[in-house]
Structures are given as structure tokens and as C-alpha cells.
Design a protein around this motif. Structure first.
Motif, mmCIF file in Angstrom:
data_model
loop_
_atom_site.group_PDB
_atom_site.id
_atom_site.type_symbol
_atom_site.label_atom_id
_atom_site.label_comp_id
_atom_site.label_asym_id
_atom_site.label_seq_id
_atom_site.Cartn_x
_atom_site.Cartn_y
_atom_site.Cartn_z
ATOM 1 N N SER A 119 33.031 95.995 41.825
ATOM 2 C CA SER A 119 34.256 95.538 42.487
ATOM 3 C C SER A 119 34.166 95.596 44.008
ATOM 4 C CB SER A 119 35.445 96.398 42.017
ATOM 5 O OG SER A 119 35.264 97.757 42.404
ATOM 6 N N PHE A 120 33.095 96.175 44.544
ATOM 7 C CA PHE A 120 32.973 96.328 45.991
ATOM 8 C C PHE A 120 32.303 95.097 46.616
ATOM 9 C CE2 PHE A 120 33.479 100.808 44.952
ATOM 10 C CZ PHE A 120 34.158 101.311 46.050
ATOM 11 N N TYR A 121 32.895 94.588 47.668
ATOM 12 C CA TYR A 121 32.280 93.602 48.548
ATOM 13 C C TYR A 121 31.758 92.358 47.809
ATOM 14 C CZ TYR A 121 32.395 97.620 51.640
ATOM 15 O OH TYR A 121 32.811 98.706 52.372
ATOM 16 N N ARG A 122 32.413 91.987 46.727
ATOM 17 C CA ARG A 122 31.942 90.821 45.992
ATOM 18 C C ARG A 122 32.081 89.546 46.827
ATOM 19 N NH1 ARG A 122 30.492 89.059 40.995
ATOM 20 N NH2 ARG A 122 30.952 86.863 40.611
ATOM 21 N N ASP A 123 33.220 89.383 47.481
ATOM 22 C CA ASP A 123 33.428 88.180 48.286
ATOM 23 C C ASP A 123 32.403 88.094 49.411
ATOM 24 O OD1 ASP A 123 35.552 87.504 46.686
ATOM 25 O OD2 ASP A 123 37.088 88.220 48.092
ATOM 26 N N GLU A 124 32.140 89.242 50.057
ATOM 27 C CA GLU A 124 31.159 89.260 51.141
ATOM 28 C C GLU A 124 29.751 88.931 50.624
ATOM 29 O OE1 GLU A 124 33.411 91.509 50.457
ATOM 30 O OE2 GLU A 124 34.390 92.269 52.284
ATOM 31 N N ALA A 125 29.447 89.478 49.431
ATOM 32 C CA ALA A 125 28.133 89.201 48.839
ATOM 33 C C ALA A 125 27.997 87.731 48.484
ATOM 34 C CB ALA A 125 27.935 90.054 47.580
ATOM 35 N N ALA A 127 29.460 85.272 49.951
ATOM 36 C CA ALA A 127 29.336 84.521 51.200
ATOM 37 C C ALA A 127 27.896 84.543 51.704
ATOM 38 C CB ALA A 127 30.282 85.096 52.260
ATOM 39 N N LEU A 128 27.234 85.699 51.587
ATOM 40 C CA LEU A 128 25.831 85.789 52.000
ATOM 41 C C LEU A 128 24.942 84.942 51.085
ATOM 42 C CD1 LEU A 128 25.458 89.581 52.895
ATOM 43 C CD2 LEU A 128 25.489 87.644 54.468
ATOM 44 N N LEU A 129 25.228 84.962 49.791
ATOM 45 C CA LEU A 129 24.446 84.151 48.862
ATOM 46 C C LEU A 129 24.627 82.667 49.140
ATOM 47 C CD1 LEU A 129 24.967 86.146 45.544
ATOM 48 C CD2 LEU A 129 22.842 85.909 46.859
ATOM 49 N N ALA A 130 25.821 82.279 49.548
ATOM 50 C CA ALA A 130 26.049 80.870 49.905
ATOM 51 C C ALA A 130 25.192 80.464 51.092
ATOM 52 C CB ALA A 130 27.530 80.651 50.203
ATOM 53 N N GLN A 131 24.998 81.384 52.024
ATOM 54 C CA GLN A 131 24.189 81.077 53.209
ATOM 55 C C GLN A 131 22.727 80.836 52.863
ATOM 56 O OE1 GLN A 131 24.773 83.331 56.858
ATOM 57 N NE2 GLN A 131 26.693 84.125 56.053
ATOM 58 N N ILE A 157 19.980 89.995 51.156
ATOM 59 C CA ILE A 157 20.066 91.457 51.266
ATOM 60 C C ILE A 157 19.776 91.894 52.701
ATOM 61 C CG2 ILE A 157 18.939 93.615 50.566
ATOM 62 C CD1 ILE A 157 18.529 92.305 47.793
ATOM 63 N N ALA A 158 18.777 91.266 53.326
ATOM 64 C CA ALA A 158 18.411 91.620 54.702
ATOM 65 C C ALA A 158 19.511 91.272 55.690
ATOM 66 C CB ALA A 158 17.114 90.910 55.090
ATOM 67 N N LEU A 159 20.403 90.372 55.323
ATOM 68 C CA LEU A 159 21.511 89.987 56.205
ATOM 69 C C LEU A 159 22.738 90.882 56.035
ATOM 70 C CD1 LEU A 159 21.371 86.090 55.774
ATOM 71 C CD2 LEU A 159 20.500 87.428 57.706
ATOM 72 N N ALA A 160 22.674 91.814 55.078
ATOM 73 C CA ALA A 160 23.845 92.637 54.757
ATOM 74 C C ALA A 160 24.249 93.567 55.894
ATOM 75 C CB ALA A 160 23.586 93.447 53.486
ATOM 76 N N ASN A 161 23.298 93.944 56.750
ATOM 77 C CA ASN A 161 23.644 94.842 57.859
ATOM 78 C C ASN A 161 23.958 94.079 59.144
ATOM 79 O OD1 ASN A 161 20.957 94.051 58.310
ATOM 80 N ND2 ASN A 161 20.506 95.887 59.499
#
Length: 263
Positions: A119-125, A127-131, A157-161
Motif C-alpha cells: 500500500s506504500f507509494y504505489r502511485d509514485e512507483a 509514475a516511475l514505471l511510466a517513465q 529503482i535507481a530513480l527512486a531517490n
């Protein structure tokens, strides 16, 4: 001021100088290729920037802040992302869960979970996958993906920070030519969109000449050349190091994987 400033970097292993007074800068929004034959010192320099190795002397500044002496995790938190020659993902987890784990780690949520991790940061994840063009495969297990897609997940994953600087260690290793070009075209797009700086090592010269803004070449721990593609292609020391015969790079920048250009 450049985002990354490496000054007089030196590292010895016994009597061997793996890095000998190496200096270079990396401005924002640029792809810089770090090249050289086996034993040139590429991995040593790369790992010193990342904090995995401590130099004997020199300086590594990120936005004016000294990185030498800092732990890799603290360097990561300052905005230095990394991908590896062999992609590092959790094969038993889904694509989106892999990215969520990276986001949770960056936000320091892993040690005190009180609700399901999914349930954590799904939307953010997502968004990164879309990129990285992987949103459509978000629910697939990483263990069943094609290798080129695993590399895209690793990039997300490398873009997560929210990195300022991305270190890519042979990003196209093990990939087919069409996969190599697709991944580097995506990286170039991210550089432009995020004003991201990328330092990468690579043995496929077709990729290097097609996508690098600038190149630096090491041999026996010393920096022997730097510049754009045309400068490097025609540099006599570079030709000597890679071929030993003075033969120049072809105008179309062929793949030199079999020409002794491995890291």
C-alpha cells in the motif's frame, strides 16, 4: 560549477596504481562515458565516486560537498543513483513492488511498517514505471521478464531517490543491439527531462558514440584523453590503447565488444 568534480583521484592496490591522479568534471544534464581497456581503472574510479572504495588521495565533490569518507548509503541519500552490470532486482516480487521497496527505503519506511507494504507509494512507483515504459507490466513478476525489461525496472529503482547523478555500470551488458539502443535512448530522454547527470562505463562503442555527450579514456590508471566523439575517435593514444596498431575508429562507430574494449 559542475555537479560532479573529481580532482587528483589516486588509488593503489599494493604496488599497482589503479587510479593515478585522475581529474574530470561532469556538468548537469550530460552523459559522460568512462572508457578504457581491461585494467584501465574504470571500475576503481566508478566505485570511489559511489563510496565503495576510499581513495588514497584526491577529492570528489557533489554540488560542492565532499563525498570521500561517506558511506555509500549516505551518498545515495544525497542523490546519487546506481545501476549495475548485472541487473539487481527481486525476481520473486512484482515489477511495481520492486520500485515500491526502493521508495520505502528512501523514505525510511522499511523498519516500522504498520500496514501492508504493497500500500506504500504505489502511485509514485507507477509514475516511475511510466517513465521507463514499464507501467503496463507492473503486476508481472520480475522473474519472468525479458532481460531488457529487467534493466528498465532497475532504472526505475535507481530513480527512486530522485538522483542528481546516476552511475551506470555497463548498462547494456548482455543486451541485444536493439535493446541496447532502446535503453540508452530512454536514458538520454531522462537526462533531458530531469536535467540528470550520468556517468557510465560501457564496452559497446556503438552505444558510446551514439549517446555520450562527452568521453574520458583511462589507461593504466591515468586519464589519457577526453572530449567529444570526434576528438576521441581520432586521438592517437586512444587508437593505440584499443587496437595497438594505430587503426582509427570507423566513422559509424562500430561495436568493439570483440576488440578488447571490455571493462
Amino acid at each position: 560549477m559542475s555537479l560532479l568534480q573529481v580532482k587528483n583521484l589516486t588509488k593503489s592496490f599494493g604496488g599497482v596504481k589503479a587510479a593515478d591522479n585522475v581529474s574530470f568534471d561532469l556538468p548537469r544534464g550530460q552523459l559522460l562515458a568512462l572508457l578504457g581497456p581491461n585494467g584501465a581503472g574504470k571500475s576503481t574510479c566508478f566505485n570511489m565516486v559511489n563510496g565503495q572504495l576510499k581513495p588514497n588521495s584526491g577529492s570528489i565533490l557533489l554540488d560542492g560537498q565532499e563525498l570521500i569518507g561517506m558511506k555509500p548509503r549516505n551518498i545515495w541519500r544525497l542523490g546519487v543513483g546506481r545501476t549495475f552490470q548485472i541487473a539487481a532486482t527481486f525476481s520473486s516480487m512484482t515489477v511495481v513492488e520492486n520500485v515500491q521497496m526502493a521508495l520505502m527505503s528512501f523514505e525510511r519506511k522499511l523498519s516500522h511498517l504498520w500496514r501492508p507494504a504493497a500500500s506504500f507509494y504505489r502511485d509514485e512507483a507507477m509514475a516511475l514505471l511510466a517513465q521507463v515504459d514499464m507501467a503496463s507490466q507492473a503486476e508481472r513478476s520480475c522473474g519472468v521478464l525479458a532481460y531488457g525489461d529487467v534493466k528498465r525496472v532497475e532504472l526505475a529503482i535507481a530513480l527512486a531517490n530522485q538522483p542528481k547523478l546516476l552511475l551506470m555500470d555497463e548498462p547494456t551488458a548482455g543486451m541485444a543491439p536493439n535493446e541496447r539502443n532502446a535503453l540508452m535512448a530512454l536514458t538520454k530522454k531522462l537526462v533531458v527531462e530531469r536535467n540528470l547527470s550520468v556517468l557510465f562505463t560501457e564496452h559497446s562503442m556503438d552505444v558510446v558514440f551514439a549517446y555520450a555527450d562527452r568521453m574520458i579514456v583511462l589507461a593504466r590508471g591515468q586519464l589519457i584523453a577526453e572530449g567529444d566523439g570526434e576528438t576521441i575517435r581520432n586521438h592517437p593514444k586512444v587508437r593505440e590503447v584499443y587496437f595497438g596498431t594505430g587503426k582509427t575508429f570507423e566513422a559509424k562507430a562500430p561495436d568493439l565488444t570483440t576488440a578488447g574494449a571490455h571493462a
